[in-house]
Design a protein around this motif. Sequence first.
Motif, short mmCIF file in Angstrom:
data_model
loop_
_atom_site.label_atom_id
_atom_site.label_comp_id
_atom_site.label_asym_id
_atom_site.label_seq_id
_atom_site.Cartn_x
_atom_site.Cartn_y
_atom_site.Cartn_z
N SER A 139 0.88 -1.59 0.16
CA SER A 139 -0.06 0.02 0.07
C SER A 139 1.17 1.68 0.11
O SER A 139 0.08 2.35 -0.27
N LEU B 201 2.37 1.86 -3.72
CA LEU B 201 1.24 2.46 -4.49
C LEU B 201 1.03 3.87 -4.63
O LEU B 201 0.94 4.21 -5.11
N SER B 202 0.50 4.18 -3.11
CA SER B 202 0.57 5.79 -2.30
C SER B 202 1.34 6.46 -2.81
O SER B 202 1.64 7.65 -3.75
N LEU C 1 1.70 6.31 -7.24
CA LEU C 1 0.22 7.04 -7.48
C LEU C 1 0.21 8.40 -7.32
O LEU C 1 -0.97 8.95 -7.25
N ILE D 261 -1.32 9.59 -4.27
CA ILE D 261 -2.92 9.23 -3.06
C ILE D 261 -1.33 8.67 -1.98
O ILE D 261 -0.96 7.81 -1.61
N TYR E 20 -5.80 5.53 1.83
CA TYR E 20 -6.68 5.17 0.61
C TYR E 20 -6.41 4.06 -0.46
O TYR E 20 -7.09 3.23 -0.75
N THR E 21 -4.95 4.40 -0.37
CA THR E 21 -4.08 3.13 -1.23
C THR E 21 -4.54 1.78 -1.24
O THR E 21 -4.71 0.78 -1.38
N LYS E 22 -4.28 1.46 0.82
CA LYS E 22 -5.18 0.28 1.54
C LYS E 22 -6.34 0.08 0.88
O LYS E 22 -6.28 -1.04 1.00
N ILE F 75 -8.32 0.37 -1.16
CA ILE F 75 -8.10 0.28 -3.01
C ILE F 75 -7.69 -1.25 -3.17
O ILE F 75 -7.65 -2.54 -3.72
N VAL F 76 -6.55 -1.92 -2.28
CA VAL F 76 -5.49 -2.81 -1.87
C VAL F 76 -6.55 -4.17 -1.60
O VAL F 76 -6.96 -4.60 -2.04
#
Length: 215
Positions: free
Chosen positions: A138, A141-142, A145, A147, A151-153, A155-156
């Motif tokens: 996460s 990706l944060s 992206l 983000i 919020y990436t957590k 999404i994952v």
Amino acid sequence: MDRNFLKRIVWLVFGCYLYGLGLTFYVYNGLGMDPWNVFHDGISLHTGMGIGVVNVIVSIIVIFAAVAMGEPFGIGTIFNSTLIGSFLQININMGIFSVPETLIMKIVFLLLGMIIIGFATYYYISPAFGSGPRDSLSVALSKRLNIKMGYTKSIVDMITVVVGIMLGGRFGIGTIISSVMGGVFVQMVFNMFSFDVKNLKHENIIDTMKRIKRA
């Protein structure tokens, strides 16, 4: 050994304890497993491996994926992978928790789990010893992206739940709620402490071992 280093270790262990406590409320909320265990359960159904074995295998794969994306492997990664499950098992073995009989208390357990894990994530990541396998993904990706990590957590977690359900993993309404809101609670805590994982420089395990050796 300097006091700041010891303080960071204490925070790391405390965060792992809180995480285990939060997962305990997930286990006993009676509204469904946490997102990743639905995924593990689905894989278990298709492979015949125990859900615990699948958990370990998935952790290793996710660690490699996160490292490949630039996240460090630190003692925080190891502590997360070992201590959280241990604290969870201790809580279960104590026998003081049970699934509530009323829907209201089940919802309370679910909310407590998400809130506690939100604080736990801050306390174990902020010492900068590296994130746990799934949180490392996460965080990576944060950064990529741009983000916020909470919020990436989410999404994952949502992707994980969908795949887990497609594989036949067991789930409940609590699973769906936590997959959407778990990351939101994490981000709320991060905002409370003005904490942004993208600005944190983690210490990898080699640097930590050198620090300990010099002490």
